[in-house]
Design a protein around this motif. Sequence first.
Motif, short mmCIF file in Angstrom:
data_model
loop_
_atom_site.label_atom_id
_atom_site.label_comp_id
_atom_site.label_asym_id
_atom_site.label_seq_id
_atom_site.Cartn_x
_atom_site.Cartn_y
_atom_site.Cartn_z
N LEU A 194 0.84 -1.19 0.00
CA LEU A 194 0.00 0.00 0.00
C LEU A 194 0.88 1.24 0.00
CD1 LEU A 194 -2.83 1.35 0.30
CD2 LEU A 194 -2.47 1.23 2.78
N CYS A 195 0.52 2.20 -0.86
CA CYS A 195 1.18 3.51 -0.87
C CYS A 195 0.18 4.55 -0.39
CB CYS A 195 1.69 3.86 -2.26
SG CYS A 195 2.67 5.38 -2.30
N VAL A 196 0.52 5.23 0.70
CA VAL A 196 -0.33 6.28 1.27
C VAL A 196 0.15 7.62 0.74
CG1 VAL A 196 -1.10 7.41 3.39
CG2 VAL A 196 -0.73 4.92 3.35
N VAL A 197 -0.68 8.28 -0.05
CA VAL A 197 -0.33 9.56 -0.66
C VAL A 197 -0.67 10.69 0.31
CG1 VAL A 197 -0.76 11.11 -2.60
CG2 VAL A 197 -0.68 8.63 -2.97
N THR A 198 0.21 11.67 0.41
CA THR A 198 0.03 12.75 1.37
C THR A 198 0.64 14.05 0.83
OG1 THR A 198 0.42 13.36 3.68
CG2 THR A 198 2.19 12.21 2.55
N LYS A 199 0.48 15.11 1.57
CA LYS A 199 1.19 16.37 1.32
C LYS A 199 1.40 17.04 2.68
CE LYS A 199 3.10 19.37 -1.47
NZ LYS A 199 4.44 19.09 -2.03
N SER A 200 1.80 16.23 3.64
CA SER A 200 1.89 16.71 5.01
C SER A 200 3.06 17.65 5.26
CB SER A 200 1.97 15.52 5.97
OG SER A 200 3.01 14.63 5.58
N ASN A 201 3.96 17.77 4.29
CA ASN A 201 5.02 18.76 4.47
C ASN A 201 4.46 20.18 4.38
OD1 ASN A 201 4.45 18.49 1.73
ND2 ASN A 201 6.56 18.89 1.08
N ALA A 202 3.40 20.35 3.60
CA ALA A 202 2.80 21.68 3.44
C ALA A 202 1.49 21.81 4.21
CB ALA A 202 2.57 21.98 1.96
N GLN A 203 0.71 20.76 4.21
CA GLN A 203 -0.58 20.78 4.93
C GLN A 203 -0.35 20.15 6.30
OE1 GLN A 203 -2.55 19.10 1.18
NE2 GLN A 203 -4.23 20.28 2.09
N ARG A 204 0.04 20.98 7.25
CA ARG A 204 0.64 20.49 8.48
C ARG A 204 -0.36 20.12 9.58
NH1 ARG A 204 3.39 26.19 10.50
NH2 ARG A 204 1.43 27.36 10.76
N SER A 205 -1.63 20.20 9.29
CA SER A 205 -2.62 19.79 10.29
C SER A 205 -3.37 18.55 9.81
CB SER A 205 -3.59 20.94 10.58
OG SER A 205 -2.90 22.03 11.14
N GLY A 206 -4.25 18.75 8.83
CA GLY A 206 -5.08 17.64 8.36
C GLY A 206 -4.28 16.46 7.85
N LEU A 207 -3.23 16.73 7.06
CA LEU A 207 -2.50 15.61 6.48
C LEU A 207 -1.44 15.04 7.41
CD1 LEU A 207 -2.41 16.41 2.67
CD2 LEU A 207 -3.94 14.97 4.02
N VAL A 208 -1.07 15.76 8.43
CA VAL A 208 -0.26 15.13 9.49
C VAL A 208 -1.12 14.11 10.23
CG1 VAL A 208 0.94 15.53 11.66
CG2 VAL A 208 1.38 17.03 9.71
N LEU A 209 -2.39 14.47 10.50
CA LEU A 209 -3.31 13.50 11.08
C LEU A 209 -3.47 12.30 10.14
CD1 LEU A 209 -5.46 12.64 13.20
CD2 LEU A 209 -7.14 13.93 11.83
N ASP A 224 0.99 -7.48 8.29
CA ASP A 224 1.37 -8.26 7.11
C ASP A 224 1.38 -7.44 5.84
OD1 ASP A 224 -1.42 -8.03 7.60
OD2 ASP A 224 -1.85 -9.59 6.12
N VAL A 225 0.92 -6.19 5.88
CA VAL A 225 0.88 -5.34 4.68
C VAL A 225 2.07 -4.39 4.71
CG1 VAL A 225 -0.40 -3.56 3.42
CG2 VAL A 225 -1.62 -5.48 4.49
N GLU A 226 2.83 -4.40 3.62
CA GLU A 226 3.96 -3.48 3.46
C GLU A 226 3.42 -2.13 2.97
OE1 GLU A 226 7.78 -2.94 0.43
OE2 GLU A 226 6.81 -4.91 0.65
N TRP A 227 3.70 -1.07 3.70
CA TRP A 227 3.16 0.21 3.28
C TRP A 227 4.22 1.30 3.33
CZ3 TRP A 227 2.31 4.80 6.05
CH2 TRP A 227 2.62 4.76 7.41
N GLU A 228 4.00 2.35 2.58
CA GLU A 228 4.92 3.48 2.51
C GLU A 228 4.12 4.76 2.34
OE1 GLU A 228 7.17 3.76 -1.19
OE2 GLU A 228 5.88 2.18 -2.04
N ARG A 229 4.76 5.87 2.59
CA ARG A 229 4.14 7.19 2.45
C ARG A 229 4.86 7.95 1.35
NH1 ARG A 229 5.03 12.38 4.73
NH2 ARG A 229 7.01 11.62 5.55
N MET A 230 4.08 8.67 0.50
CA MET A 230 4.69 9.43 -0.60
C MET A 230 3.95 10.73 -0.83
SD MET A 230 5.82 8.27 -4.41
CE MET A 230 7.50 8.03 -3.85
#
Length: 384
Positions: A194-209, A224-230
């Motif tokens: 699973l790849c979790v897409v985010t923009k938490s570097n700029a959206q520091r409240s909602g996407l940090v959550l 058992d699921v390999e996941w990463e953030r991008m």
Amino acid sequence: MSTTVKKASHPPYKIASIPGDGIGPEVISAGITVLKKLASVLGTFDLQFDHFDWSSDYYKKHGRYIPEGGLDEIKKYDAIFFGSVGAPDVPDHISLWSLRLALVQPLQHYANVRPTRILRGITPPLTSVAHHPSSLDWVIIRENTEGEYAGQGGRTHLGQPWEIATEVAIFTRHGVERIMRFAFEVARGRKGKLCVVTKSNAQRSGLVLWDEVAREVGEREFPDVEWERMLVDAMTTRMVLQPESLDTIVATNLHADVLSDLAAALAGSIGIAPTSNLDPTRERPSLFEPIHGSAFEIVGKGVANPVGTFWTGAEMLRWLGEEKAAEGLMQCVENVLERGVRTRDLGGNAGTEEVTKEVCGEIERLLGHSERNRGREALESGEY
């Protein structure tokens, strides 16, 4: 020896058909034709379509898209087959919020699921993918009821130099948890990635959550699921340059909206892409739609690509529990595409009607033959 294929014994699935605007009526009509042919040939299930004229024309006559009591009426159905919404003479934010989102949000279709793969017979624009079609096989899961499309915000001081417009993205722990849990479950059933897409570097409240909840759900419930953030901007380049590195993707309402259109283009055309708007609790009917929109520039020309609607119909059948029928339909669609029967957006010259006719014929040839063989075997075994 003549044979009779056993007919469905359970009541028909009740489907609410909302063709909507633009090419919606054209492709929904094609989809219903193909689904009815499939049900008739297989004989294992029945479909009952009831039509609702909710559209921009209805809005211009009545001042609303959904009549009084309409939402309660829709809840009586097993699924919703939706075409498109949007007209040149109605502002887009009015049409979208008054029909599609007016269904999706109250019916709690919080999981928007958009599969993408290279169908046989389609040449994708990326050379690397054209040589290795299996390298692009994704499911993009979109949080569908909050985030950037929560509908929160407003405008003040209209027309003044100091006019202010706000659009507030809403992220709740409840909403993020349920979409993450859904995405991890889908990933577990596929390749376990699973790849979790985010923009938490700029959206520091909602996407940090968003990031924090993804980590909590993953570590607690899906070891058992390999996941990463991008980050979403990096994700666009990865989809183009390293498609084989991706499998299941989850993103916010806005981010997944954009990324799934890119995915459809990379797979050959936005005209082939399906969408499932799901209530995973199954307490309310889910809504199934092709993603191409109303496309008024080709309305009435008979050139709209119905493949996205056929694929959408297959996803609807899967959700209803008719997995074999869904697989059979997609096999027939791909056989037709592979024979070169394609619309203009796919480099062909066939029209909507021709593609529909060919798919119906393929259902009869391929699946009808299989059903006749099964019927003969059943007769010989004494089942009938």
